[in-house]
Design a protein around this motif. Structure first.
Motif, PDB file in Angstrom:
ATOM      1  N   ARG A 270      -5.827   0.841  10.407  1.00 39.83           N
ATOM      2  CA  ARG A 270      -4.597   1.155   9.672  1.00 39.83           C
ATOM      3  C   ARG A 270      -4.442   0.125   8.557  1.00 39.83           C
ATOM      4  NH1 ARG A 270      -3.719   2.489  15.494  1.00 39.83           N
ATOM      5  NH2 ARG A 270      -3.118   4.673  15.405  1.00 39.83           N
TER       6      ARG A 270
ATOM      7  N   GLY B 131       0.020   3.946  -3.455  1.00 42.60           N
ATOM      8  CA  GLY B 131      -0.555   4.262  -2.141  1.00 42.60           C
ATOM      9  C   GLY B 131      -1.507   5.446  -2.228  1.00 42.60           C
ATOM     10  N   ARG B 132      -1.069   6.470  -2.957  1.00 46.89           N
ATOM     11  CA  ARG B 132      -1.915   7.667  -3.101  1.00 46.89           C
ATOM     12  C   ARG B 132      -3.248   7.293  -3.758  1.00 46.89           C
ATOM     13  NH1 ARG B 132      -0.256  10.399   0.413  1.00 46.89           N
ATOM     14  NH2 ARG B 132       1.740  11.466   0.377  1.00 46.89           N
TER      15      ARG B 132
ATOM     16  N   GLU C  16      -5.383   5.524  -1.223  1.00 45.25           N
ATOM     17  CA  GLU C  16      -5.909   6.519  -0.280  1.00 45.25           C
ATOM     18  C   GLU C  16      -7.125   7.227  -0.890  1.00 45.25           C
ATOM     19  OE1 GLU C  16      -2.383   8.163   2.608  1.00 45.25           O
ATOM     20  OE2 GLU C  16      -2.556   9.077   0.640  1.00 45.25           O
TER      21      GLU C  16
ATOM     22  N   GLN D  48     -10.880   7.453   0.439  1.00 46.65           N
ATOM     23  CA  GLN D  48     -11.549   8.746   0.681  1.00 46.65           C
ATOM     24  C   GLN D  48     -12.890   8.803  -0.042  1.00 46.65           C
ATOM     25  OE1 GLN D  48      -8.407  11.446  -0.353  1.00 46.65           O
ATOM     26  NE2 GLN D  48      -7.457  11.138   1.675  1.00 46.65           N
TER      27      GLN D  48
ATOM     28  N   HIS E 267      -6.201   4.983   7.897  1.00 44.77           N
ATOM     29  CA  HIS E 267      -4.851   5.505   7.665  1.00 44.77           C
ATOM     30  C   HIS E 267      -4.057   4.510   6.829  1.00 44.77           C
ATOM     31  CE1 HIS E 267      -5.817   8.578  10.456  1.00 44.77           C
ATOM     32  NE2 HIS E 267      -6.040   7.720  11.431  1.00 44.77           N
ATOM     33  N   TYR E 268      -3.455   5.011   5.789  1.00 46.93           N
ATOM     34  CA  TYR E 268      -2.707   4.140   4.877  1.00 46.93           C
ATOM     35  C   TYR E 268      -1.205   4.245   5.183  1.00 46.93           C
ATOM     36  CZ  TYR E 268      -1.215   1.955   0.521  1.00 46.93           C
ATOM     37  OH  TYR E 268      -0.658   1.112  -0.397  1.00 46.93           O
TER      38      TYR E 268
ATOM     39  N   GLY F 274       4.086   7.058   5.584  1.00 45.72           N
ATOM     40  CA  GLY F 274       2.702   7.498   5.390  1.00 45.72           C
ATOM     41  C   GLY F 274       2.528   8.894   5.929  1.00 45.72           C
ATOM     42  N   ASP F 275       1.342   9.466   5.686  1.00 45.81           N
ATOM     43  CA  ASP F 275       1.084  10.845   6.099  1.00 45.81           C
ATOM     44  C   ASP F 275       0.768  10.948   7.585  1.00 45.81           C
ATOM     45  OD1 ASP F 275       1.433  11.515   3.513  1.00 45.81           O
ATOM     46  OD2 ASP F 275      -0.708  11.638   3.022  1.00 45.81           O
TER      47      ASP F 275
END
Ligand code: UGA
Length: 453
Positions: A122, A134-135, A138, A142, A149-150, A176-177
């Protein structure tokens, strides 16, 4: 919130005000924590069980964890990250000349961590970053095919009360997602909460209870919460400073005004203290960062631009009031500036109004002697050559015609007028923090200059 069954090993990237405080506190709550600090001088200090900045209660908390091995200070990502299931990023985010946030450290830390994190780690962002960062991180993970996990977990601690604020928080926000990861991060703080009394006693800091909330949000909301909170507090200060200028013009007292206005619980008294304006490593940068964020998303945050303008005007406004009250003006005046830290309780002088006041006075031809009980050394970097540093308040006062209180250190504001009479012949006192009892100074024969008083 789920309880942690096994305790994660944690790496904290960046051991500054936020990172070192977080690392030392989590280590005292039973976690194994690696704190990564690239600066070799600072690393040496931390390894010896101390902090390289002044923060109430923190040293003993660091020392305990270093001595029992729960906190390991290192400059090696390789030594720590592969063994950690949670990585907190607490690296610095200075501002660019255009006011936007400089995210170079945020990205380089993420890139370096990406080469070493194991799947399922994490990655938690505590550094203050513009919404949308953040995006992008991420996407970076990826691209490296990393199953990480962000989580955004913004920090709300204040310098000077960092230990208390972290232990007796009013809220912990995580966004977060991946709901399970968000929950996991909140659970890390839950355990800290369970240990908070013993840790606070170790550091002999305040233990006043606060009923903290745990708040889970989306990623972008968490990022926006942090800057919005700071921006709103900055807005309150600039609002008070604007009304203070009006109070000066109409012979009202801003302290009386804000005491009564702040008694309305919808408004609240905190952060309505008018004076020399806000400084430090957060508000000035976060306000300009929010403005820049707005602009890059096509939104004009005029209200924050106004807050920034008011804040920038305050040192000049105060010196203009002083100039009007000195028969010979500022040139050649001998001024003692007491307080160089951006607020009391810290050695931090970043964007310090005290430093701005001292430097501007020197530029205007005044003879300036400055003193801070803790921040002298740090202030050296930013003070102009024309400003002399004194070893004590008495030494600064000794030759002064004018005294300026620029930081609300108790040793400056808790004095009676007699103290200043004893050590100085100055009879003009500028209370740039609005914390002196103006009536007692006026009765003692001082010319008292406050901000909106
Ligand atoms: C601020 C926030 O208060 C924290 O919640 C946040 O976590 C932190 O920024 C951060 O982003 O890391 P800090 O910068 O340590 O904390 O200091 P504050 O106590 O908020 O004071 C900021 C400045 O505002 C200081 O220069 C202080 O003197 C000034 N101030 C504060 C005023 O001029 N008037 C007030 O009424 C209150």
């Amino acid at each position: 919130m789920t309880e942690l069954t096994t305790l994660p090993t944690i790496t904290v990237l960046g051991a500054g005000y936020v990172g070192l405080t977080t690392a030392a506190l989590l280590a005292n709550a039973g976690y194994k924590v690696f704190a990564i600090e690239p600066n070799s001088e600072r690393l040496k200090v931390i390894k010896s069980g101390q902090s390289f900045f002044y923060e109430d209660g923190l040293d003993v908390i660091i020392k305990t964890a270093i001595d029992n091995g729960s906190l390991v200070a290192t400059n090696s990502y390789e030594q720590s990250i592969p063994h950690s299931s949670v990585v907190f990023s607490c690296v610095g985010t200075p501002d660019n000349p255009d006011g936007s946030s400089n995210l170079a450290y945020v990205y380089s830390a993420a890139e370096e961590a990406a080469t070493l994190m194991k799947p399922g780690t994490r990655y938690v962002q505590k550094s203050t970053v513009p919404v949308g960062t953040g995006r992008e991180i991420e996407a970076l993970f990826q691209k490296s095919n990393l199953a990480v996990h962000y989580v955004s977990n913004p920090e709300f601690l204040r310098e000077g009360t960092a230990v208390y604020d972290t232990l007796f928080f009013d809220r912990v926000v995580a966004g977060g997602d991946n709901a399970e990861s968000v929950d996991h991060i909140l659970a890390i703080y839950k355990r800290l909460e369970q240990h908070r009394h013993s840790i606070a006693q170790l550091g002999t800091v305040d233990t006043s209870e606060r009923k903290g909330q745990y708040i889970a949000t989306s990623l972008n909301s968490a990022e926006l919460i942090k800057v919005t909170a700071n921006a709103f507090l900055a807005l309150k200060i600039s609002f008070s400073n604007s009304i203070a200028k009006l109070a000066d013009a109409v012979d009202a007292d801003i302290v009386e005004v804000m005491d009564a206005v702040g008694a309305d619980e919808r408004i609240g008294r905190p952060f309505l203290n008018a004076g020399r304006g806000y400084g430090g490593g957060c508000f000035p940068k976060d306000v300009s960062g929010l403005i820049a964020s707005g602009l890059s998303n096509g939104v004009d945050l005029e209200i924050m631009q106004a807050a920034q303008l008011v804040n920038k005007s305050m040192p000049g406004y105060i010196l203009e009031k002083l100039r009007e009250n000195l028969p010979k003006g500022l040139k050649g005046a001998r001024v003692a500036v007491l307080g160089l830290a951006f607020k009391a309780g810290t050695s931090d002088t970043r964007r310090s109004p005290g430093v701005a006041l001292a430097n501007t006075l020197a530029r205007l031809g005044a003879t300036v002697t400055a003193f801070d009980p803790i921040a002298n050394e740090e202030a050296c970097r930013d003070l102009l050559k024309g400003v002399s540093l004194a070893d004590s308040a008495q030494q600064a006062l000794n030759t002064a015609d004018v005294i300026i209180i620029a930081t609300e250190w108790p040793e400056f504001i808790d004095q009676k007028p007699r103290y200043y009479e004893e050590f100085s012949r100055a009879r003009v006192i500028v209370d740039a923090v609005n914390r002196l009892n103006k009536h007692s100074y006026i009765s003692a024969g001082f010319q008292y200059i406050g901000v909106g008083r």
